[in-house]
Design a protein around this motif. Structure first.
Motif, short mmCIF file in Angstrom:
data_model
loop_
_atom_site.label_atom_id
_atom_site.label_comp_id
_atom_site.label_asym_id
_atom_site.label_seq_id
_atom_site.Cartn_x
_atom_site.Cartn_y
_atom_site.Cartn_z
N ALA A 1 0.81 -1.22 0.00
CA ALA A 1 0.00 0.00 0.00
C ALA A 1 0.84 1.27 0.00
CB ALA A 1 -0.95 0.00 1.21
N TRP A 2 1.86 1.31 0.83
CA TRP A 2 2.61 2.55 1.00
C TRP A 2 3.28 3.03 -0.28
CZ3 TRP A 2 2.51 6.90 2.89
CH2 TRP A 2 3.62 7.70 3.18
N PRO A 3 3.89 2.17 -1.09
CA PRO A 3 4.47 2.68 -2.34
C PRO A 3 3.44 3.35 -3.26
CG PRO A 3 5.32 0.50 -1.87
CD PRO A 3 4.21 0.74 -0.90
N VAL A 4 2.23 2.83 -3.29
CA VAL A 4 1.18 3.42 -4.12
C VAL A 4 0.75 4.76 -3.54
CG1 VAL A 4 -1.16 3.10 -5.02
CG2 VAL A 4 0.39 1.15 -4.86
N LEU A 5 0.60 4.82 -2.24
CA LEU A 5 0.22 6.08 -1.59
C LEU A 5 1.30 7.14 -1.80
CD1 LEU A 5 -1.15 4.53 1.71
CD2 LEU A 5 -2.52 5.57 -0.11
N GLN A 6 2.55 6.74 -1.70
CA GLN A 6 3.65 7.67 -1.94
C GLN A 6 3.63 8.21 -3.37
OE1 GLN A 6 6.90 5.04 -0.51
NE2 GLN A 6 7.56 6.81 0.67
N LYS A 7 3.33 7.34 -4.30
CA LYS A 7 3.27 7.74 -5.71
C LYS A 7 2.28 8.89 -5.91
CE LYS A 7 1.83 5.98 -10.25
NZ LYS A 7 1.36 4.78 -11.00
N HIS A 8 1.16 8.83 -5.23
CA HIS A 8 0.12 9.85 -5.40
C HIS A 8 0.20 10.96 -4.36
CE1 HIS A 8 -1.84 7.57 -8.55
NE2 HIS A 8 -1.84 6.48 -7.78
N GLY A 9 1.08 10.83 -3.40
CA GLY A 9 1.18 11.84 -2.34
C GLY A 9 0.00 11.84 -1.40
N PHE A 10 -0.60 10.66 -1.16
CA PHE A 10 -1.78 10.54 -0.31
C PHE A 10 -1.39 10.25 1.13
CE2 PHE A 10 -4.66 8.87 -3.99
CZ PHE A 10 -4.73 10.16 -4.51
N PRO A 11 -1.98 10.95 2.10
CA PRO A 11 -1.78 10.60 3.50
C PRO A 11 -2.58 9.36 3.87
CG PRO A 11 -3.34 12.39 3.33
CD PRO A 11 -2.85 12.13 1.93
N ALA A 12 -2.17 8.70 4.95
CA ALA A 12 -2.89 7.52 5.41
C ALA A 12 -2.79 7.41 6.92
CB ALA A 12 -2.33 6.26 4.77
N MET A 13 -3.84 6.90 7.53
CA MET A 13 -3.87 6.61 8.96
C MET A 13 -3.87 5.10 9.16
SD MET A 13 -4.08 7.19 12.22
CE MET A 13 -4.23 8.98 12.27
N VAL A 14 -2.90 4.59 9.90
CA VAL A 14 -2.82 3.17 10.24
C VAL A 14 -3.07 3.03 11.73
CG1 VAL A 14 -1.39 1.10 10.26
CG2 VAL A 14 -1.18 2.75 8.36
N TYR A 15 -4.07 2.23 12.09
CA TYR A 15 -4.42 2.00 13.49
C TYR A 15 -3.70 0.74 14.01
CZ TYR A 15 -8.15 5.42 12.70
OH TYR A 15 -8.87 6.55 12.41
N LEU A 16 -2.90 0.90 15.06
CA LEU A 16 -2.03 -0.15 15.56
C LEU A 16 -2.56 -0.79 16.83
CD1 LEU A 16 1.33 1.79 15.20
CD2 LEU A 16 0.48 0.01 13.65
N ILE A 17 -2.28 -2.10 16.98
CA ILE A 17 -2.60 -2.85 18.20
C ILE A 17 -1.32 -2.89 19.01
CG2 ILE A 17 -3.51 -5.02 19.09
CD1 ILE A 17 -4.51 -5.48 16.10
N SER A 18 -1.26 -2.13 20.08
CA SER A 18 0.03 -1.84 20.71
C SER A 18 0.73 -3.06 21.29
CB SER A 18 -0.15 -0.77 21.79
OG SER A 18 -1.00 -1.24 22.83
N ASP A 19 0.00 -4.03 21.85
CA ASP A 19 0.64 -5.21 22.44
C ASP A 19 1.09 -6.23 21.40
OD1 ASP A 19 0.14 -4.09 24.88
OD2 ASP A 19 -1.27 -5.63 25.57
N PHE B 1 -0.19 7.36 12.51
CA PHE B 1 -0.57 6.18 13.28
C PHE B 1 -1.52 6.54 14.41
CE2 PHE B 1 3.47 4.87 11.39
CZ PHE B 1 3.11 3.64 10.87
N GLY B 2 -2.46 5.63 14.65
CA GLY B 2 -3.41 5.78 15.74
C GLY B 2 -3.51 4.47 16.50
N SER B 3 -4.35 4.47 17.52
CA SER B 3 -4.53 3.31 18.39
C SER B 3 -5.72 2.46 17.97
CB SER B 3 -4.73 3.78 19.83
OG SER B 3 -5.17 2.70 20.64
N HIS B 4 -5.53 1.13 18.10
CA HIS B 4 -6.59 0.15 17.84
C HIS B 4 -6.71 -0.77 19.06
CE1 HIS B 4 -9.40 -1.47 15.04
NE2 HIS B 4 -8.74 -2.56 14.71
N THR B 5 -6.53 -0.20 20.24
CA THR B 5 -6.47 -0.83 21.56
C THR B 5 -5.14 -1.55 21.75
OG1 THR B 5 -7.51 -2.98 21.05
CG2 THR B 5 -8.97 -1.14 21.65
#
Length: 256
Positions: free
Chosen positions: A82-100, A135-139
């Motif tokens: 996903a990230w290479p495609v997003l970089q190509k277009h200059g699009f921001p993205a939010m990825v929600y992470l599971i911290s543990d 990045f954001g939280s996904h619990t």
């Protein structure tokens, strides 16, 4: 000027065989590339979640054809596909992470007999943050919050925020409810932890009438060709829930 924002929900992006079940948690990388090219070609404005929040608070106009791109769980295949495609277009993205579970397999898939793809490591998260990924939280452990006691809800949300802020060395302001599972207690805990936005799996465009801590999204499925993608971008998917006005109600709307 538009009056709404389509917050799109992805999970995995990769090279997947045809499938019949759990399709909303997979997007083939070739279709993802075509979807991002579609947004770029037809004049969509892709917003970060900070920008979404500013728009919904009335601090800036909502752009015409506004969308935001969110990715649940934090799979390693985001980095590869996903990230290479997003970089190509200059699009921001939010990825929600599971911290543990940083750097571990997505163990909850095993209950369905599915492969358990790896989640991003802390090192990968820091690398991608340096490259511009949000990045954001996904619990802390990917649980259904509305099924837990209040103490567990608060501990999961608070621990996740603290852990991710330690990993990233900055504030983590955005949250996502696993499985879309939330109730009044979960929303209150998210607010008390200091998050500024939280996304659900309620399928509708986001508007200024929405509570920033129960924002709707639209799931993108494995089977969505460009016609299906166009339909999701333009469908209303109402009515939305009136959860904030009904404290006893719970929601659990996502398969993963």
């Amino acid at each position: 000027m538009s009056e709404s924002i389509n917050i799109l929900m992805y999970h995995q992006v990769g090279d997947f065989p045809p499938m019949k079940g759990h399709r909303s948690t997979y997007c083939h990388h070739k279709r993802f590339a075509r979807q991002m090219a579609y947004l770029a070609r037809f004049g969509y404005t892709v917003l970060s979640m900070d920008q979404v929040l500013a728009c919904l608070r009335g601090e800036r106009p909502i752009p015409h054809k506004a969308v935001a791109l969110t990715f649940d769980d934090g799979y390693e295949n985001f980095y590869e596909y996903a990230w290479p495609v997003l970089q190509k277009h200059g699009f921001p993205a939010m990825v929600y992470l599971i911290s543990d579970l940083l750097g571990q397999p997505s163990s909850w898939f095993a209950a369905d007999g599915r492969a358990t793809p790896p989640l991003m490591s802390a090192a990968r998260v820091r690398q991608l943050r340096g490259e511009g990924v949000d990045f954001g939280s996904h619990t802390a452990s990917h649980i259904r919050l509305a099924e837990q006691d209040t103490a567990r809800i608060r501990e999961e949300i608070g621990r996740s925020k603290a852990t991710l802020e330690d990993v990233l060395g900055e504030a983590v302001d955005h949250f996502c409810y696993p499985f879309g599972s939330h109730d009044r207690r979960a929303v209150d805990a998210v607010a008390d932890a200091g998050f500024r936005s939280a996304t659900t799996c309620v399928r509708a465009p986001a508007t200024m009438a929405d509570d920033p801590l129960t924002l709707p999204r639209k799931a993108i499925s494995y089977g969505d060709n460009l016609l299906g993608y166009f339909w999701r971008l333009h469908m209303k998917n109402t009515p939305k829930h009136a959860f904030i006005r009904r404290p006893g109600e719970t929601f659990d709307t996502s398969p993963a």
